[in-house]
Design a protein around this motif. Structure first.
Motif, short mmCIF file in Angstrom:
data_model
loop_
_atom_site.label_atom_id
_atom_site.label_comp_id
_atom_site.label_asym_id
_atom_site.label_seq_id
_atom_site.Cartn_x
_atom_site.Cartn_y
_atom_site.Cartn_z
N UNK A 27 -8.26 0.73 -6.11
CA UNK A 27 -8.78 1.27 -5.03
C UNK A 27 -9.01 2.20 -3.59
N UNK A 28 -10.07 2.08 -2.51
CA UNK A 28 -10.13 3.28 -2.03
C UNK A 28 -8.84 3.63 -0.91
N UNK A 29 -8.46 4.63 -1.06
CA UNK A 29 -7.41 5.39 0.29
C UNK A 29 -8.12 4.91 1.38
N UNK A 30 -6.92 4.69 2.53
CA UNK A 30 -7.61 4.68 3.80
C UNK A 30 -7.90 6.09 4.40
N UNK A 31 -7.52 7.08 3.70
CA UNK A 31 -7.15 8.45 4.21
C UNK A 31 -7.75 9.48 3.14
N UNK A 38 -12.90 8.50 1.13
CA UNK A 38 -12.13 8.14 0.91
C UNK A 38 -12.62 8.31 -0.42
N UNK A 39 -10.78 9.16 -1.88
CA UNK A 39 -10.38 9.05 -2.66
C UNK A 39 -10.00 7.66 -3.74
N UNK A 40 -10.31 7.14 -4.87
CA UNK A 40 -9.62 6.67 -5.08
C UNK A 40 -7.96 6.23 -5.99
N UNK A 41 -6.87 5.27 -5.73
CA UNK A 41 -6.46 5.42 -6.01
C UNK A 41 -5.17 4.07 -6.48
N UNK A 42 -4.23 4.09 -7.45
CA UNK A 42 -3.79 3.02 -8.24
C UNK A 42 -3.16 2.17 -6.90
N UNK A 43 -3.46 0.79 -6.77
CA UNK A 43 -2.40 -0.29 -6.19
C UNK A 43 -2.10 -0.90 -6.96
N UNK A 44 -1.74 -0.64 -8.40
CA UNK A 44 -1.47 -1.68 -9.39
C UNK A 44 -1.03 -1.42 -10.72
N UNK A 45 0.52 -0.11 -11.13
CA UNK A 45 0.45 0.14 -11.97
C UNK A 45 0.11 -0.52 -13.05
N UNK A 46 1.77 -1.29 -12.80
CA UNK A 46 2.08 -2.10 -13.71
C UNK A 46 1.31 -2.66 -14.50
#
Length: 68
Positions: A27-31, A38-46
């Motif tokens: 998902x996109x970060x809020x920062x 807004x950079x991409x980040x992992x929301x559910x690595x599992x």
């Protein structure tokens, strides 16, 4: 176990990694990064299978997928 690493300061917020992830774990970060995106980040690595599609789709080559 899978490890995803993003060079968030180089991300230009195109969203290709988010759009093409088959498990929809990104998902996109809020920062914003230093470039103003807004950079991409992992929301559910599992749920990550380590397929590497996110890294393949990234035009900036900022994503690394590793098995640890």
């Amino acid at each position: 176990m899978i490890q995803l690493s993003f060079q968030k300061e180089r991300c230009k917020g195109c969203g290709f990694c988010i759009e093409f992830c088959p498990k929809k774990i990104l998902e996109f970060s809020q920062e914003m990064n230093n470039l103003g995106y807004r950079y991409a980040l992992v929301k559910d690595l599992e749920k990550c299978t380590g397929c590497g599609i996110c890294a393949s789709m990234c035009p900036e080559v900022i994503i690394e997928v590793k098995e640890v």
